[in-house]
Design an enzyme around this catalytic site. Structure first.
Site, PDB file in Angstrom:
ATOM      1  N   GLN B 126       0.914  -1.401  -0.051  1.00 36.54           N
ATOM      2  CA  GLN B 126      -0.248   0.052  -0.150  1.00 36.54           C
ATOM      3  C   GLN B 126       0.926   1.237   0.055  1.00 36.54           C
ATOM      4  OE1 GLN B 126      -2.145   0.724   3.665  1.00 36.54           O
ATOM      5  NE2 GLN B 126      -3.969   1.393   2.547  1.00 36.54           N
ATOM      6  N   TYR B 128       0.363   4.719   0.545  1.00 32.05           N
ATOM      7  CA  TYR B 128      -0.387   5.882   1.008  1.00 32.05           C
ATOM      8  C   TYR B 128       0.467   6.965   1.569  1.00 32.05           C
ATOM      9  CZ  TYR B 128      -5.186   3.927   0.116  1.00 32.05           C
ATOM     10  OH  TYR B 128      -6.075   3.539  -0.470  1.00 32.05           O
ATOM     11  N   GLU B 245     -12.115  -2.339   4.886  1.00 30.65           N
ATOM     12  CA  GLU B 245     -11.420  -2.632   5.919  1.00 30.65           C
ATOM     13  C   GLU B 245     -11.983  -2.673   7.098  1.00 30.65           C
ATOM     14  OE1 GLU B 245      -7.963   0.595   5.348  1.00 30.65           O
ATOM     15  OE2 GLU B 245      -6.998  -0.959   6.719  1.00 30.65           O
ATOM     16  N   SER B 384      -4.866   7.606  12.707  1.00 31.44           N
ATOM     17  CA  SER B 384      -4.622   7.344  14.306  1.00 31.44           C
ATOM     18  C   SER B 384      -6.098   7.711  15.019  1.00 31.44           C
ATOM     19  CB  SER B 384      -3.656   8.386  14.460  1.00 31.44           C
ATOM     20  OG  SER B 384      -4.609   9.641  14.487  1.00 31.44           O
ATOM     21  N   ASN B 385      -5.872   7.143  16.326  1.00 28.10           N
ATOM     22  CA  ASN B 385      -7.250   7.099  17.135  1.00 28.10           C
ATOM     23  C   ASN B 385      -7.523   8.505  17.259  1.00 28.10           C
ATOM     24  OD1 ASN B 385      -6.621   4.355  17.021  1.00 28.10           O
ATOM     25  ND2 ASN B 385      -6.870   4.348  19.290  1.00 28.10           N
TER      26      ASN B 385
END
Lengths: 350, 399
Positions: B126, B128, B245, B384-385
């Site tokens: 990937q 990205y 996903e 990220s969270n």
């Protein structure tokens, strides 16, 4: 697997929500047939399954309603039904009677073992002596169910008429709404319903925990909605405070945790009829999550509101108190964490 | 409302168990159990076994050679495979690119690439993240400039997981630097990793692994037919890929397997002559994370069921990402703590693919601390969270 509500339950939720927004007392709820939703058909109701209990109490919580439904229907009424006391159950279903369950005792917190209240058999029947702590809804109840130690050490379940001699009620309002009483029994006459009540009481408390966690879930949503409105409309530093990332992320965390509670309530509702071990694991899991998230939601919502969150005129404070104090009934987070571990340990041993 | 598995699902679970018992080589499952690094051939061997059973592409429709499992079947397979210490199925081709090609690819791309993904003829990675485009992915700068029948690609990608094994990369590239919104000038391009001008450099991590890479692209010529979808429409493709996903994003299987390992370790580790599992404080820590996991499993199934019923895949996946990674990080933290002083030695050889030194301490010791550190990635990657909380507050809360 299926996570959708049946049509009957969706209709019940709708009509209950409508009634509650108009403000409903016990008589109005009984007239609407809400107590019947909490009993099985065999008991004279039309529900009584885990998801019926969850649905009714989530709606009650969402409305912030203070009702005797948990104590009257889930605890007293349910125990009466299991003991075949049809007349009393019918009186509850019609709204005529209210009930309470006198079980916990001073000095033993969330587990009444070993039980101090003792039963003695006389010629004319049974008599109870002891002290029962914070019996919720006792002041309004004509049907008080009471647990007591029998001479053979088993746990008996008794019906005490609140008007009978030798029973003293010290009444008190509750911080989160409603009333309770300390009950002092002094050779009080009582009717024995069953002499082997321990597992019946445990299974009944599982339902009470479900009702309480579902009510807490409803309260959490009411609080979430109030807080969201506030974040969108309260302006400081020239913009709605909901634009600040510090508050956005805390709100997002609240939302995530509330969904966790919803899942724990679903898990418990779906396992009420499972074997004891599985059921009780879900009881303690739901109580731990609900207790932890209740604290998070009430503290965070008050903090994000500021002082207005603690005023009498605004609904948040009342909701937050009711929500926080759910941890003080049927066992708090620590009690149920220890219990969950003990259950897991028993499972490994067997 | 009904939480019970159907008879069909129960039978499927038995089938999966039987398959894993019979087919998953102990050599591989032991590596996974002990936290040793897997190499390319381990993954390929596991993929080949699944392919032989018709189970490699559980999420693909039958028309493309997939197993077309229901959401519940996928969940059950995931739980059983992780419980048996199977390696993960590599997501790059099967979970990420496959569904994108089915939705946006040309007929020629579908015909060419989909069977090759299924056969493991290609190893995809990937492309990205970039050094200057992490959480702010849309600010990526790797450029693709049209030159006749080709794009000329220049730039740098990073954090490319297992890129050192890959012969292909699907990448987000900037095709219109003048676009009014930075999201509007991005395209989705398939790049041959064997093209001249590509250099892959490993990034060594503190746990001793090198599973991620930097990929440098210098005047790399990519045929125009390798553009997926329309030029400058890459951002919507990237978002679609993210929704695919989502079913695995909670990592329920990994968490369940991790919790089982934690309980075994806590029963095995001793303290004052008693198992650590009997220490009330540690038992409470285990109980707390197990309780969170029990709820998260149901949250996951609710989201998956809603998506299967046709409800738009939404920001719920962000909730699952945050909660799921918190739980998995908590479990690896507890495994590290349970290991006590034996978490101190850095036993790289015991974790190396071909290492054969007997470990110091119990067999779970070598991986305990490295996996704890490695799993910090969970709340960093895949958005990220903090990015997830931003999505939740914007889309679910309207803030």
């Amino acid at each position: 697997m299926d996570f959708t509500l049946s049509e009957t339950r969706a209709m019940l939720a709708d009509s209950l929500r409508g009634t509650l927004t108009r403000g409903a007392d016990w008589a109005a709820l009984a007239e609407l047939g809400v107590p019947a939703a909490l009993f099985t058909e065999a008991e004279g109701g039309y529900g009584g399954e885990g998801f019926d209990i969850a649905l009714v109490f989530e709606e009650l919580g969402r409305a912030g309603a203070v009702t005797p439904l948990l104590d009257t229907c889930i605890l007293a009424g349910g125990l009466l039904a299991e003991c075949g006391a049809d007349v009393q159950v019918a009186a509850i279903l019609s709204g005529e009677s209210q009930g309470a369950f006198a079980h916990w005792e001073p000095g033993s917190r969330y587990s009444p073992e070993p039980m101090q209240t003792a039963a003695r058999e006389t010629d004319g029947g049974w008599r109870l002596t002891g002290h029962k702590a914070v019996v919720v809804n006792a002041p309004a109840s004509d049907l008080i169910l009471c647990s007591a130690r029998l001479p053979d050490e088993r746990t008996g379940l008794f019906l005490v008429a609140s008007a009978s001699s030798g029973v003293e009620l010290r009444e008190t309002p509750l911080m989160g709404g409603g009333d309770a009483a300390e009950i002092i029994l002094d050779d009080t006459p009582a009717q024995l319903l069953t002499s082997d009540a321990a597992s019946m009481i445990e299974a009944r408390l599982a339902r009470a925990c479900l009702a309480q966690c579902a009510e807490a879930l409803g309260l959490m949503q009411a609080i979430r909605d109030l807080t969201l409105d506030y974040l969108r409309t309260r302006n400081q530093f020239g913009q709605p405070i909901g634009r600040f990332q510090a508050l956005q992320h805390r709100m997002a965390d609240m939302l995530i945790e509330i969904e966790q509670v919803r899942s724990a309530v679903i898990n418990l509702a779906g396992h009420l009829a499972a074997d004891r071990q599985t059921r009780e694991h879900h009881v303690s899991a739901a109580k731990v999550l609900t207790g932890e998230v209740a604290r998070l939601v009430s503290e965070e919502s008050i903090q994000m509101h500021g002082g207005i969150g603690l005023t009498e005129e605004y609904a948040l404070g009342r909701h937050a108190i009711r929500l926080s104090l759910c941890d003080h009934r049927f066992g708090d987070v620590d009690y149920h964490l220890a219990r969950f571990s003990a259950l897991s340990h028993q499972e490994n041993q067997s | 409302m009904d939480l019970t598995l159907s008879a069909r699902d129960t039978a499927f679970r038995e089938e999966v168990r039987d398959f894993l018992r019979a087919e998953l080589p102990t050599r591989i499952s032991e590596k996974v159990r002990l936290g040793r690094q897997l190499v390319k051939d381990d993954y390929l061997e596991w993929h080949a076994l699944l392919r032989g059973r018709g189970w490699l592409a559980g999420n693909w429709p039958r028309a493309h050679g997939g197993a077309e499992w229901s959401a519940v079947e996928r969940h059950l397979f995931d739980l059983e495979a992780t419980a048996a210490n199977a390696p993960r199925i590599l997501p790059f081709g099967l979970v990420m690119l496959g569904p994108v090609l089915m939705k946006f690819g040309s007929d020629a791309q579908k015909t060419h690439y989909l069977p090759r993904i299924l056969n493991d003829d290609d190893w995809w990675c990937q492309g990205y993240s970039e050094p200057g485009a992490g959480s702010d992915l849309a600010s990526l700068r790797t450029s693709a400039v049209r030159d006749g029948d080709h794009y000329i690609v220049n730039g740098q990608k990073t954090w490319t997981t297992l890129g050192h094994y890959a012969n292909r990369m699907f990448a987000l590239v900037r095709t219109d630097p003048q676009a009014p919104k930075k999201q509007a000038g991005i395209s989705f391009l398939l790049i041959d990793m064997e093209s001249p001008g590509i250099e892959v450099r490993p990034i060594r991590l503190v746990d001793g692994t090198a599973e991620v890479n930097e990929v440098f692209l210098r005047d790399v010529r990519v045929p125009v037919e390798n553009l997926v979808g329309r030029e400058n429409d890459g951002w919507s493709i990237a978002k679609y890929l993210l929704t695919h996903e989502r079913t695995g994003i909670a990592g329920v299987g990994f968490a369940r397997a991790g919790l089982a390992a934690l309980k075994r370790i806590a029963a095995q580790e001793r303290e004052g002559g008693k198992p650590l599992a009997r220490n009330a404080l540690f038992a409470a820590r285990i109980a707390r994370v197990e309780i969170a996991l029990m709820a998260m499993e149901t949250t996951n199934l609710r989201v998956v069921a809603a998506a299967a019923a046709g409800q738009a895949p939404g920001p719920e996946s962000s909730m699952l990402k945050v909660k799921g990674t918190q739980i998995r990080q908590e479990i690896t933290d507890l495994i590290r703590r349970a290991t006590g002083p034996y978490a101190l030695p850095f036993q790289a050889d015991a974790l190396a693919p071909a290492g054969n030194t007997a470990p110091i301490g119990p067999d779970h010791a070598p991986a305990a601390a490295p996996q704890y550190f490695n799993n910090r990635k969970l709340s960093i990657y895949g958005g990220s969270n903090e990015i997830q909380r931003g999505i939740i507050s914007k889309t679910m809360l309207g803030l």
